[in-house]
Design an enzyme around this catalytic site. Structure first.
Site, PDB file in Angstrom:
ATOM      1  CE  LYS A  78      32.832  49.433   3.085  1.00 16.68           C
ATOM      2  NZ  LYS A  78      33.278  49.226   4.490  1.00 16.68           N
ATOM      3  CB  SER A 158      37.322  49.143   4.129  1.00 21.90           C
ATOM      4  OG  SER A 158      36.115  48.963   4.848  1.00 21.90           O
ATOM      5  CB  SER A 182      35.812  50.058   7.767  1.00 21.53           C
ATOM      6  OG  SER A 182      36.992  49.421   7.392  1.00 21.53           O
TER       7      SER A 182
HETATM    8  N1  GLN Z   1      41.414  48.527   8.690  1.00 18.69           N
HETATM    9  C1  GLN Z   1      40.855  47.342   9.296  1.00 18.69           C
HETATM   10  C2  GLN Z   1      41.202  46.136   8.457  1.00 18.69           C
HETATM   11  O1  GLN Z   1      41.857  46.288   7.497  1.00 18.69           O
HETATM   12  C3  GLN Z   1      39.399  47.489   9.487  1.00 18.69           C
HETATM   13  C4  GLN Z   1      38.616  47.252   8.254  1.00 18.69           C
HETATM   14  C5  GLN Z   1      37.147  47.322   8.486  1.00 18.69           C
HETATM   15  O2  GLN Z   1      36.686  47.816   9.521  1.00 18.69           O
HETATM   16  N2  GLN Z   1      36.407  46.791   7.551  1.00 18.69           N
HETATM   17  O3  GLN Z   1      40.813  45.054   8.734  1.00 18.69           O
END
Ligand code: GLN
Length: 492
Positions: A78, A158, A182
Protein backbone atom coordinates in the site's frame (compact mmCIF):
# COMPACT_ATOMS: atom_id res chain seq x y z
CA UNK A 1 -0.27 -26.93 -14.15
CA UNK A 2 -2.61 -24.13 -13.11
CA UNK A 3 -1.34 -20.56 -13.46
CA UNK A 4 1.10 -19.67 -10.69
CA UNK A 5 -0.99 -16.56 -9.99
CA UNK A 6 -3.89 -18.81 -8.96
CA UNK A 7 -1.94 -20.38 -6.11
CA UNK A 8 -2.43 -19.23 -2.55
CA UNK A 9 0.60 -17.92 -0.73
CA UNK A 10 0.91 -21.18 1.24
CA UNK A 11 0.78 -23.15 -2.04
CA UNK A 12 3.46 -20.88 -3.52
CA UNK A 13 5.68 -21.59 -0.51
CA UNK A 14 5.16 -25.33 -0.94
CA UNK A 15 5.86 -25.16 -4.69
CA UNK A 16 9.05 -23.16 -4.14
CA UNK A 17 10.24 -25.56 -1.45
CA UNK A 18 9.56 -28.55 -3.72
CA UNK A 19 11.39 -26.77 -6.60
CA UNK A 20 8.31 -27.01 -8.85
CA UNK A 21 9.10 -23.46 -9.97
CA UNK A 22 11.62 -20.78 -9.10
CA UNK A 23 10.94 -17.51 -7.33
CA UNK A 24 11.94 -15.75 -10.55
CA UNK A 25 9.29 -17.67 -12.52
CA UNK A 26 6.70 -16.99 -9.85
CA UNK A 27 7.48 -13.27 -9.74
CA UNK A 28 7.73 -12.96 -13.52
CA UNK A 29 4.24 -14.40 -13.95
CA UNK A 30 2.89 -11.88 -11.46
CA UNK A 31 4.67 -8.99 -13.18
CA UNK A 32 2.88 -9.96 -16.39
CA UNK A 33 -0.46 -10.18 -14.56
CA UNK A 34 0.09 -6.69 -13.13
CA UNK A 35 0.83 -5.31 -16.60
CA UNK A 36 -2.25 -6.94 -18.06
CA UNK A 37 -4.53 -5.47 -15.39
CA UNK A 38 -3.68 -1.77 -15.65
CA UNK A 39 -7.30 -0.92 -16.39
CA UNK A 40 -8.05 -1.63 -12.69
CA UNK A 41 -5.69 1.22 -11.68
CA UNK A 42 -4.64 -0.77 -8.61
CA UNK A 43 -0.94 0.14 -8.85
CA UNK A 44 0.52 3.63 -8.62
CA UNK A 45 4.08 2.45 -9.22
CA UNK A 46 5.25 -0.87 -10.67
CA UNK A 47 8.68 -2.06 -9.55
CA UNK A 48 9.44 -5.15 -11.67
CA UNK A 49 13.24 -4.74 -11.42
CA UNK A 50 13.11 -4.64 -7.64
CA UNK A 51 10.80 -7.68 -7.58
CA UNK A 52 13.08 -9.68 -9.87
CA UNK A 53 16.24 -8.89 -7.94
CA UNK A 54 14.47 -9.86 -4.70
CA UNK A 55 13.28 -13.06 -6.44
CA UNK A 56 16.85 -13.91 -7.46
CA UNK A 57 18.02 -13.37 -3.90
CA UNK A 58 15.19 -15.64 -2.73
CA UNK A 59 16.20 -18.33 -5.22
CA UNK A 60 19.75 -18.21 -3.86
CA UNK A 61 18.46 -18.40 -0.27
CA UNK A 62 16.16 -21.31 -1.16
CA UNK A 63 19.04 -23.19 -2.79
CA UNK A 64 21.20 -22.58 0.27
CA UNK A 65 18.46 -23.77 2.61
CA UNK A 66 18.31 -20.32 4.24
CA UNK A 67 14.94 -19.16 2.98
CA UNK A 68 12.93 -16.72 5.10
CA UNK A 69 9.23 -17.10 5.83
CA UNK A 70 8.22 -15.24 2.66
CA UNK A 71 11.11 -16.11 0.35
CA UNK A 72 10.16 -15.35 -3.24
CA UNK A 73 6.56 -14.36 -2.46
CA UNK A 74 5.27 -11.51 -4.66
CA UNK A 75 3.60 -8.79 -2.59
CA UNK A 76 1.93 -5.46 -3.21
CA UNK A 77 2.65 -2.58 -0.83
CA UNK A 78 0.00 0.00 0.00
CA UNK A 79 1.42 3.37 -0.95
CA UNK A 80 1.16 4.63 2.62
CA UNK A 81 4.31 2.67 3.54
CA UNK A 82 7.54 4.54 2.85
CA UNK A 83 9.80 2.54 0.57
CA UNK A 84 13.39 3.64 0.19
CA UNK A 85 14.05 5.26 -3.19
CA UNK A 86 10.58 4.37 -4.52
CA UNK A 87 8.01 7.14 -4.94
CA UNK A 88 5.54 7.17 -2.05
CA UNK A 89 2.59 9.55 -2.32
CA UNK A 90 -0.25 8.26 -0.09
CA UNK A 91 -2.28 8.87 -3.28
CA UNK A 92 -1.94 12.61 -2.72
CA UNK A 93 -0.83 15.25 -5.17
CA UNK A 94 0.98 17.00 -2.31
CA UNK A 95 3.51 14.14 -2.11
CA UNK A 96 4.02 13.73 -5.84
CA UNK A 97 7.66 12.89 -6.49
CA UNK A 98 8.47 12.11 -2.84
CA UNK A 99 11.08 9.36 -2.66
CA UNK A 100 11.71 8.39 0.96
CA UNK A 101 15.33 8.01 2.02
CA UNK A 102 14.32 5.23 4.42
CA UNK A 103 12.27 2.03 4.55
CA UNK A 104 9.24 1.55 6.82
CA UNK A 105 9.76 -1.07 9.52
CA UNK A 106 6.97 -3.26 8.13
CA UNK A 107 8.35 -3.34 4.58
CA UNK A 108 11.87 -3.85 5.94
CA UNK A 109 10.62 -6.89 7.86
CA UNK A 110 8.76 -8.28 4.83
CA UNK A 111 11.79 -7.87 2.58
CA UNK A 112 13.97 -9.33 5.33
CA UNK A 113 11.71 -12.41 5.23
CA UNK A 114 12.43 -12.70 1.49
CA UNK A 115 9.32 -11.13 -0.06
CA UNK A 116 9.43 -9.47 -3.49
CA UNK A 117 7.73 -6.07 -4.03
CA UNK A 118 5.78 -5.83 -7.28
CA UNK A 119 4.93 -2.19 -6.71
CA UNK A 120 3.02 0.40 -4.72
CA UNK A 121 -0.74 0.15 -4.45
CA UNK A 122 -3.36 2.86 -4.90
CA UNK A 123 -5.45 3.95 -1.88
CA UNK A 124 -7.78 6.72 -0.80
CA UNK A 125 -5.82 9.97 -0.36
CA UNK A 126 -3.98 9.70 2.98
CA UNK A 127 -6.17 6.61 3.63
CA UNK A 128 -9.28 8.77 4.07
CA UNK A 129 -12.18 7.02 2.42
CA UNK A 130 -14.12 3.80 2.03
CA UNK A 131 -14.13 3.32 -1.73
CA UNK A 132 -10.70 4.31 -3.07
CA UNK A 133 -12.35 7.17 -4.93
CA UNK A 134 -10.51 9.99 -3.11
CA UNK A 135 -7.14 9.04 -4.64
CA UNK A 136 -5.56 11.92 -6.57
CA UNK A 137 -4.49 9.31 -9.13
CA UNK A 138 -7.98 8.05 -9.99
CA UNK A 139 -10.20 5.40 -8.46
CA UNK A 140 -9.41 1.70 -8.35
CA UNK A 141 -11.93 -0.46 -10.21
CA UNK A 142 -12.94 -3.68 -8.50
CA UNK A 143 -12.25 -6.87 -10.46
CA UNK A 144 -15.75 -7.97 -9.36
CA UNK A 145 -18.94 -7.29 -11.26
CA UNK A 146 -22.50 -8.03 -10.23
CA UNK A 147 -24.21 -10.89 -12.08
CA UNK A 148 -25.08 -9.88 -15.63
CA UNK A 149 -23.76 -6.32 -15.17
CA UNK A 150 -20.80 -4.39 -16.53
CA UNK A 151 -21.16 -1.49 -14.13
CA UNK A 152 -17.82 -0.67 -12.49
CA UNK A 153 -17.79 -1.28 -8.73
CA UNK A 154 -15.59 0.10 -5.96
CA UNK A 155 -13.04 -2.24 -4.30
CA UNK A 156 -13.66 -0.68 -0.87
CA UNK A 157 -11.22 1.59 0.87
CA UNK A 158 -8.93 2.92 1.85
CA UNK A 159 -6.82 -0.16 0.94
CA UNK A 160 -8.65 -0.50 -2.40
CA UNK A 161 -5.55 -1.08 -4.51
CA UNK A 162 -4.55 -3.84 -2.09
CA UNK A 163 -7.95 -5.54 -2.15
CA UNK A 164 -8.33 -5.31 -5.93
CA UNK A 165 -4.80 -6.60 -6.57
CA UNK A 166 -5.19 -9.62 -4.30
CA UNK A 167 -8.70 -10.43 -5.56
CA UNK A 168 -7.57 -10.15 -9.20
CA UNK A 169 -4.64 -12.52 -8.46
CA UNK A 170 -2.01 -9.88 -9.20
CA UNK A 171 -0.06 -10.55 -5.99
CA UNK A 172 -0.09 -13.21 -3.29
CA UNK A 173 -0.89 -10.72 -0.55
CA UNK A 174 -0.72 -7.01 0.11
CA UNK A 175 -0.06 -4.75 3.03
CA UNK A 176 -2.87 -2.55 4.22
CA UNK A 177 -3.44 -0.07 6.99
CA UNK A 178 -6.61 0.16 9.03
CA UNK A 179 -7.62 3.28 10.93
CA UNK A 180 -11.37 2.67 10.98
CA UNK A 181 -11.85 -0.33 8.71
CA UNK A 182 -9.54 0.15 5.75
CA UNK A 183 -8.31 -3.44 5.70
CA UNK A 184 -11.51 -5.22 6.71
CA UNK A 185 -14.06 -3.41 4.53
CA UNK A 186 -12.09 -3.66 1.25
CA UNK A 187 -11.37 -7.33 2.02
CA UNK A 188 -15.11 -7.91 2.48
CA UNK A 189 -15.95 -6.07 -0.77
CA UNK A 190 -13.56 -8.19 -2.83
CA UNK A 191 -14.01 -11.67 -1.39
CA UNK A 192 -10.66 -11.96 0.37
CA UNK A 193 -9.40 -12.08 3.96
CA UNK A 194 -7.88 -9.20 5.90
CA UNK A 195 -6.60 -8.74 9.42
CA UNK A 196 -5.96 -5.61 11.44
CA UNK A 197 -3.93 -6.69 14.46
CA UNK A 198 -3.95 -5.10 17.90
CA UNK A 199 -2.91 -1.45 17.90
CA UNK A 200 0.86 -1.53 18.42
CA UNK A 201 1.42 -5.05 17.06
CA UNK A 202 2.92 -3.84 13.77
CA UNK A 203 5.16 -0.81 13.74
CA UNK A 204 3.84 2.48 12.39
CA UNK A 205 7.38 3.71 11.75
CA UNK A 206 7.61 4.85 8.14
CA UNK A 207 3.85 4.62 7.62
CA UNK A 208 2.48 7.99 6.55
CA UNK A 209 0.32 9.14 9.45
CA UNK A 210 -3.44 9.67 9.23
CA UNK A 211 -4.78 9.31 12.81
CA UNK A 212 -1.88 8.08 14.92
CA UNK A 213 -3.87 6.66 17.85
CA UNK A 214 -5.85 4.46 15.41
CA UNK A 215 -3.53 3.67 12.46
CA UNK A 216 -2.43 0.06 12.35
CA UNK A 217 -0.71 -1.88 9.57
CA UNK A 218 -2.02 -5.30 8.61
CA UNK A 219 -2.50 -7.66 5.68
CA UNK A 220 -4.94 -8.58 2.94
CA UNK A 221 -4.60 -12.05 1.41
CA UNK A 222 -6.62 -14.80 -0.19
CA UNK A 223 -7.31 -16.77 2.98
CA UNK A 224 -6.71 -16.99 6.70
CA UNK A 225 -3.54 -19.09 6.44
CA UNK A 226 -1.97 -16.59 4.06
CA UNK A 227 -2.89 -13.71 6.38
CA UNK A 228 -1.29 -15.62 9.27
CA UNK A 229 1.97 -16.09 7.35
CA UNK A 230 2.33 -12.44 6.35
CA UNK A 231 1.20 -11.12 9.73
CA UNK A 232 3.88 -13.13 11.48
CA UNK A 233 6.56 -11.68 9.21
CA UNK A 234 5.47 -8.05 9.68
CA UNK A 235 4.67 -8.03 13.42
CA UNK A 236 6.92 -7.34 16.37
CA UNK A 237 8.36 -4.75 18.69
CA UNK A 238 10.00 -1.70 17.19
CA UNK A 239 11.83 0.78 19.40
CA UNK A 240 11.36 3.39 16.65
CA UNK A 241 7.57 3.45 17.30
CA UNK A 242 6.73 4.71 20.79
CA UNK A 243 3.37 2.86 20.74
CA UNK A 244 4.87 -0.46 19.61
CA UNK A 245 4.01 -3.38 21.90
CA UNK A 246 6.85 -5.44 23.28
CA UNK A 247 5.23 -8.88 23.16
CA UNK A 248 6.39 -12.11 21.55
CA UNK A 249 4.92 -12.91 18.12
CA UNK A 250 3.43 -16.41 17.91
CA UNK A 251 3.92 -18.67 14.92
CA UNK A 252 0.39 -17.88 13.72
CA UNK A 253 0.10 -20.26 10.76
CA UNK A 254 1.30 -23.15 12.91
CA UNK A 255 -1.42 -22.43 15.46
CA UNK A 256 -4.38 -22.78 13.09
CA UNK A 257 -6.51 -25.74 14.09
CA UNK A 258 -10.06 -24.45 13.80
CA UNK A 259 -11.29 -26.28 16.88
CA UNK A 260 -13.53 -23.88 18.79
CA UNK A 261 -14.53 -26.23 21.61
CA UNK A 262 -14.36 -24.34 24.88
CA UNK A 263 -14.55 -20.96 23.12
CA UNK A 264 -17.43 -18.58 23.71
CA UNK A 265 -18.39 -16.41 20.76
CA UNK A 266 -20.35 -13.27 21.52
CA UNK A 267 -22.99 -11.80 19.23
CA UNK A 268 -23.34 -8.09 20.04
CA UNK A 269 -27.01 -7.25 19.87
CA UNK A 270 -26.41 -3.60 18.96
CA UNK A 271 -24.90 -4.69 15.62
CA UNK A 272 -28.34 -5.90 14.54
CA UNK A 273 -29.21 -2.54 13.03
CA UNK A 274 -32.62 -1.53 11.67
CA UNK A 275 -33.12 -2.15 8.00
CA UNK A 276 -30.17 -4.51 7.84
CA UNK A 277 -29.58 -6.07 4.43
CA UNK A 278 -31.41 -9.43 4.30
CA UNK A 279 -28.53 -11.31 2.62
CA UNK A 280 -26.16 -10.02 5.28
CA UNK A 281 -28.43 -10.94 8.16
CA UNK A 282 -28.82 -14.46 6.76
CA UNK A 283 -25.07 -14.77 6.38
CA UNK A 284 -24.46 -13.65 9.95
CA UNK A 285 -26.88 -16.37 11.13
CA UNK A 286 -24.96 -18.91 9.04
CA UNK A 287 -21.75 -17.71 10.68
CA UNK A 288 -23.30 -18.44 14.06
CA UNK A 289 -24.17 -21.97 12.90
CA UNK A 290 -20.63 -22.53 11.59
CA UNK A 291 -19.16 -21.40 14.90
CA UNK A 292 -21.47 -23.82 16.74
CA UNK A 293 -20.49 -26.65 14.41
CA UNK A 294 -16.84 -25.92 15.21
CA UNK A 295 -17.68 -26.41 18.88
CA UNK A 296 -18.10 -22.82 20.10
CA UNK A 297 -20.70 -21.75 22.60
CA UNK A 298 -22.71 -18.75 21.38
CA UNK A 299 -23.62 -15.99 23.82
CA UNK A 300 -25.50 -12.76 23.26
CA UNK A 301 -23.57 -9.75 24.52
CA UNK A 302 -24.15 -6.02 24.65
CA UNK A 303 -21.88 -3.20 23.49
CA UNK A 304 -24.10 -0.31 24.59
CA UNK A 305 -22.09 2.53 23.04
CA UNK A 306 -21.97 1.08 19.52
CA UNK A 307 -24.21 3.84 18.17
CA UNK A 308 -21.77 6.49 19.38
CA UNK A 309 -18.73 4.85 17.76
CA UNK A 310 -19.11 6.36 14.29
CA UNK A 311 -19.55 10.00 15.42
CA UNK A 312 -16.71 9.51 17.92
CA UNK A 313 -14.42 8.19 15.20
CA UNK A 314 -15.31 11.05 12.87
CA UNK A 315 -14.19 13.52 15.55
CA UNK A 316 -11.04 11.76 16.79
CA UNK A 317 -9.69 10.72 13.36
CA UNK A 318 -10.05 14.16 11.70
CA UNK A 319 -8.63 15.86 14.81
CA UNK A 320 -5.47 13.77 14.61
CA UNK A 321 -5.37 14.09 10.83
CA UNK A 322 -5.51 17.89 10.98
CA UNK A 323 -2.48 17.85 13.24
CA UNK A 324 -0.55 15.18 11.30
CA UNK A 325 -1.15 16.85 7.95
CA UNK A 326 0.12 20.23 9.14
CA UNK A 327 3.59 19.05 8.06
CA UNK A 328 2.71 19.36 4.35
CA UNK A 329 3.57 23.00 3.91
CA UNK A 330 5.52 23.10 0.66
CA UNK A 331 8.83 23.39 2.51
CA UNK A 332 9.91 19.84 3.22
CA UNK A 333 8.16 17.37 0.93
CA UNK A 334 6.66 17.07 -2.52
CA UNK A 335 4.60 19.86 -4.03
CA UNK A 336 5.41 23.56 -3.59
CA UNK A 337 3.24 26.31 -5.03
CA UNK A 338 4.83 29.75 -4.46
CA UNK A 339 2.77 32.63 -5.84
CA UNK A 340 4.85 35.43 -7.45
CA UNK A 341 5.86 37.96 -4.81
CA UNK A 342 3.85 36.12 -2.15
CA UNK A 343 4.78 35.65 1.50
CA UNK A 344 5.64 32.40 3.27
CA UNK A 345 2.03 32.15 4.45
CA UNK A 346 0.86 32.58 0.85
CA UNK A 347 3.06 29.65 -0.15
CA UNK A 348 1.64 27.45 2.62
CA UNK A 349 -1.91 28.30 1.61
CA UNK A 350 -1.37 27.90 -2.12
CA UNK A 351 0.48 24.59 -1.69
CA UNK A 352 -2.18 23.11 0.55
CA UNK A 353 -5.06 24.41 -1.58
CA UNK A 354 -3.53 22.84 -4.67
CA UNK A 355 -2.08 19.70 -3.09
CA UNK A 356 -4.96 18.30 -1.01
CA UNK A 357 -8.16 16.81 -2.39
CA UNK A 358 -11.69 17.64 -1.22
CA UNK A 359 -12.03 14.83 1.35
CA UNK A 360 -8.68 15.61 2.95
CA UNK A 361 -9.62 19.30 3.18
CA UNK A 362 -12.96 18.35 4.75
CA UNK A 363 -11.17 16.29 7.41
CA UNK A 364 -8.64 19.04 8.12
CA UNK A 365 -11.45 21.55 8.59
CA UNK A 366 -13.49 19.25 10.84
CA UNK A 367 -10.39 18.37 12.82
CA UNK A 368 -9.29 21.98 13.25
CA UNK A 369 -12.81 22.91 14.34
CA UNK A 370 -13.16 20.20 17.00
CA UNK A 371 -9.72 21.07 18.38
CA UNK A 372 -10.30 24.84 18.44
CA UNK A 373 -10.38 26.59 21.81
CA UNK A 374 -14.13 27.21 21.83
CA UNK A 375 -15.15 23.69 20.83
CA UNK A 376 -12.47 21.44 22.27
CA UNK A 377 -14.46 20.46 25.36
CA UNK A 378 -17.74 20.06 23.50
CA UNK A 379 -16.35 17.80 20.77
CA UNK A 380 -12.81 16.47 21.11
CA UNK A 381 -12.77 15.97 24.87
CA UNK A 382 -16.28 14.48 24.78
CA UNK A 383 -15.23 12.11 22.01
CA UNK A 384 -12.23 10.98 24.07
CA UNK A 385 -14.56 10.17 26.96
CA UNK A 386 -16.94 8.23 24.74
CA UNK A 387 -13.96 6.39 23.27
CA UNK A 388 -13.09 5.22 26.79
CA UNK A 389 -16.68 3.97 27.24
CA UNK A 390 -16.47 2.05 23.96
CA UNK A 391 -13.28 0.34 25.14
CA UNK A 392 -14.97 -0.47 28.42
CA UNK A 393 -17.94 -2.03 26.58
CA UNK A 394 -15.54 -4.43 24.87
CA UNK A 395 -13.68 -5.23 28.09
CA UNK A 396 -17.00 -6.09 29.75
CA UNK A 397 -18.17 -8.18 26.79
CA UNK A 398 -14.92 -10.12 26.91
CA UNK A 399 -15.78 -11.22 30.45
CA UNK A 400 -18.66 -13.20 28.92
CA UNK A 401 -17.00 -14.33 25.69
CA UNK A 402 -13.64 -14.85 24.00
CA UNK A 403 -14.40 -13.42 20.57
CA UNK A 404 -17.11 -11.41 18.84
CA UNK A 405 -18.74 -12.29 15.52
CA UNK A 406 -20.35 -9.53 13.42
CA UNK A 407 -20.77 -8.54 9.80
CA UNK A 408 -17.85 -6.54 8.35
CA UNK A 409 -19.71 -3.95 6.27
CA UNK A 410 -23.41 -3.10 5.97
CA UNK A 411 -23.63 -3.97 2.24
CA UNK A 412 -21.66 -5.50 -0.58
CA UNK A 413 -19.64 -3.34 -2.99
CA UNK A 414 -21.46 -0.38 -4.53
CA UNK A 415 -21.10 1.28 -7.91
CA UNK A 416 -18.36 3.76 -8.71
CA UNK A 417 -19.65 7.24 -7.90
CA UNK A 418 -22.71 5.99 -5.99
CA UNK A 419 -21.72 7.65 -2.71
CA UNK A 420 -19.17 10.29 -3.61
CA UNK A 421 -21.67 13.15 -3.34
CA UNK A 422 -22.74 12.23 0.19
CA UNK A 423 -19.92 11.98 2.76
CA UNK A 424 -22.25 10.73 5.50
CA UNK A 425 -23.46 7.83 3.35
CA UNK A 426 -19.81 7.00 2.73
CA UNK A 427 -18.93 7.20 6.45
CA UNK A 428 -21.78 4.79 7.27
CA UNK A 429 -19.79 2.02 5.59
CA UNK A 430 -17.57 1.96 8.66
CA UNK A 431 -20.32 1.38 11.20
CA UNK A 432 -19.23 -2.19 12.08
CA UNK A 433 -15.47 -1.64 11.83
CA UNK A 434 -14.75 1.57 13.76
CA UNK A 435 -15.66 0.31 17.25
CA UNK A 436 -12.79 -2.24 17.29
CA UNK A 437 -10.45 0.44 15.92
CA UNK A 438 -11.36 2.89 18.69
CA UNK A 439 -10.64 0.13 21.23
CA UNK A 440 -7.41 -0.93 19.49
CA UNK A 441 -8.54 -4.56 19.20
CA UNK A 442 -7.46 -7.20 16.66
CA UNK A 443 -10.18 -7.77 14.06
CA UNK A 444 -10.43 -9.74 10.87
CA UNK A 445 -12.77 -10.06 7.90
CA UNK A 446 -13.24 -13.31 6.05
CA UNK A 447 -15.16 -13.87 2.81
CA UNK A 448 -18.26 -15.79 3.82
CA UNK A 449 -20.86 -15.59 1.09
CA UNK A 450 -22.37 -13.72 -1.83
CA UNK A 451 -25.25 -11.27 -2.19
CA UNK A 452 -28.15 -12.22 -4.45
CA UNK A 453 -26.27 -10.21 -7.12
CA UNK A 454 -23.23 -12.42 -6.77
CA UNK A 455 -21.02 -9.98 -4.83
CA UNK A 456 -18.91 -10.95 -1.81
CA UNK A 457 -19.92 -10.33 1.80
CA UNK A 458 -17.64 -10.61 4.81
CA UNK A 459 -17.95 -11.63 8.44
CA UNK A 460 -15.83 -9.98 11.11
CA UNK A 461 -14.19 -11.54 14.16
CA UNK A 462 -12.97 -9.27 16.95
CA UNK A 463 -10.66 -10.48 19.73
CA UNK A 464 -9.09 -9.42 22.99
CA UNK A 465 -5.93 -7.29 22.88
CA UNK A 466 -3.02 -9.31 21.43
CA UNK A 467 -5.22 -12.34 20.72
CA UNK A 468 -4.55 -12.36 16.98
CA UNK A 469 -4.08 -16.11 17.31
CA UNK A 470 -7.62 -16.57 18.66
CA UNK A 471 -9.05 -14.35 15.92
CA UNK A 472 -7.17 -16.19 13.17
CA UNK A 473 -8.09 -19.60 14.52
CA UNK A 474 -11.80 -18.81 14.75
CA UNK A 475 -11.62 -17.27 11.28
CA UNK A 476 -9.98 -20.48 10.06
CA UNK A 477 -12.84 -22.55 11.52
CA UNK A 478 -15.47 -20.37 9.85
CA UNK A 479 -13.56 -20.19 6.58
CA UNK A 480 -13.55 -23.99 6.29
CA UNK A 481 -17.29 -24.14 6.78
CA UNK A 482 -18.12 -21.17 4.56
CA UNK A 483 -16.19 -22.83 1.72
CA UNK A 484 -15.99 -19.52 -0.15
CA UNK A 485 -14.46 -20.34 -3.53
CA UNK A 486 -15.85 -17.55 -5.73
CA UNK A 487 -13.42 -15.39 -7.66
CA UNK A 488 -14.00 -12.52 -10.07
CA UNK A 489 -14.22 -13.67 -13.67
CA UNK A 490 -11.58 -12.06 -15.73
CA UNK A 491 -12.86 -9.21 -17.94
CA UNK A 492 -9.76 -6.99 -17.94
N1 GLN B 1 -13.25 4.76 5.94
C1 GLN B 1 -12.63 5.27 7.14
C2 GLN B 1 -12.22 6.71 6.92
O1 GLN B 1 -12.46 7.21 5.89
C3 GLN B 1 -11.49 4.42 7.55
C4 GLN B 1 -10.26 4.69 6.78
C5 GLN B 1 -9.10 3.88 7.26
O2 GLN B 1 -9.26 2.91 8.01
N2 GLN B 1 -7.93 4.31 6.87
O3 GLN B 1 -11.66 7.33 7.75
Amino acid sequence: MAALTDLTLAQMKAGLAAKQFSARELVQEHIEAVEAARVLNAWLVETPEIALSQADAADRALAAGEAGLLAGIPLGIKDLFCTKGVETTASSKILKGFKPTYESTVTEKLFGAGAAMLGKLNLDEFAMGSSNETSAYGPVISPWRANGSEQPLVPGGSSGGSSAAVAARLCAAATGTDTGGSIRQPAAFTGIAGIKPTYGRCSRWGVIAFASSLDQPGVLARDVTDCALVLEAMSGYDPKDSTSLNAPVPHYAGGLGGDLRGKRIGIPKEYRVDGMDADLEALWRKGVDWAKEAGAEIVEVSLPHTREALPTYYIVAPAEASSNLARYDGVRYGLRVAPEGGSLADMYAATRAEGFGAEVKRRIMIGTYVLSAGYYDAYYLKAQKVRALISRDFAQAFEACDLLLTPTAPTGAFGLGAKTADPIAMYLNDVFTVPASLAGLPAMSIPAGLTSDGLPLGLQLIGRPLDEMGVLDAAFALERRAGFAAAPSRWW
